[in-house]
Scaffold this motif. Structure first.
Motif: not given
Length: 230
Positions: A126-131, A150-155, A138-145
């Motif tokens: 799955p893609r990770w869509k940060v709540p 969200g964040m691409d699947p994978g390692p 953790q504002p640094e996770l904004e690119p994965y909102s």
């Protein structure tokens, strides 16, 4: 994450004139630690979009192996999932008599939320869509909102190889049962996340899972704020 420490032992001997030194003792083969082999299903997985490495036998003691057990909840229908956050175990009900037991790690969300939800859907890699609540911390996770896709699947994706999405009254609870745990985390509280499993185990659970089944997280007996540290 665990480190072994090795202590080197030395022996000192005092020699006198014409004295014959005592021979060094020969280590007994029986004293060597036994080699433990894991069940084959914890070997390398090579037929996934992203390879999953074999688990180190030394890192996964038998108490954390998935196994079939006597069903602790015989009145629940097949497909129900029950998570005990304090014991960090997840049971999948197979029949009135039998269940599959998996070890997991439980993050702060897994301790703070309890009750019964519906398994609304499942996703492979799955893609990770940060709540938004996590982004606020953790504002640094904004690119994965969610707004940014969200964040691409994978390692490196913290949801791992599979995710089960839990809804209540038609609304996403934002809690997940997902992969990407490492053996050293099993049975412990971790810094974040919901119910995290080994990728090997969550893939197997994904195949068993029943759409629309109930997923119950039992109430934690731990004092609030002691589950994990952000």
């Amino acid at each position: 994450m665990n480190r072994r420490s090795f202590v080197a032992l030395g022996a000192a001997s005092a020699l006198v004139a014409c004295a014959r030194p005592e021979p060094a003792p020969i280590p007994s083969v029986a004293e060597a630690p036994p080699t433990r082999s894991l069940p084959a299903h914890y070997g390398a997985i090579t037929d996934e979009p992203f390879p999953i490495a074999a688990i180190d036998p030394a890192a996964l003691p038998p108490e954390h192996w998935r196994r079939e057990v006597v069903n602790p909840w015989p009145d629940r229908p097949r497909g129900d999932i029950v998570v005990d956050p304090d014991r960090a175990v997840l049971h999948f009900v197979e029949s009135r008599d039998r269940a599959m037991r998996y070890s997991c790690s439980v993050g702060a969300q897994g301790f703070d939320w309890e009750g019964t939800a519906r398994l609304q859907f499942r996703r492979e890699w799955p893609r990770w869509k940060v709540p938004e609540t996590m982004i606020a911390r953790q504002p640094e996770l904004e690119p994965y909102s969610a707004a940014n896709g969200g964040m691409d699947p994978g390692p490196g994706n913290p949801l791992g190889a599979r995710a089960l999405y839990l809804f209540r009254n038609g609304k996403d609870t934002l809690y997940r049962v997902h992969g990407d745990a490492v053996p050293e985390e099993l049975g412990h509280a971790v810094s974040s996340g919901c119910i995290r499993m080994l990728n090997h185990d969550v893939i197997e659970l994904y195949e068993r899972a029943v759409h629309g089944a109930s997923v119950t997280v039992l109430p934690s007996m731990r004092p609030k704020g002691m589950a994990s540290v952000y």
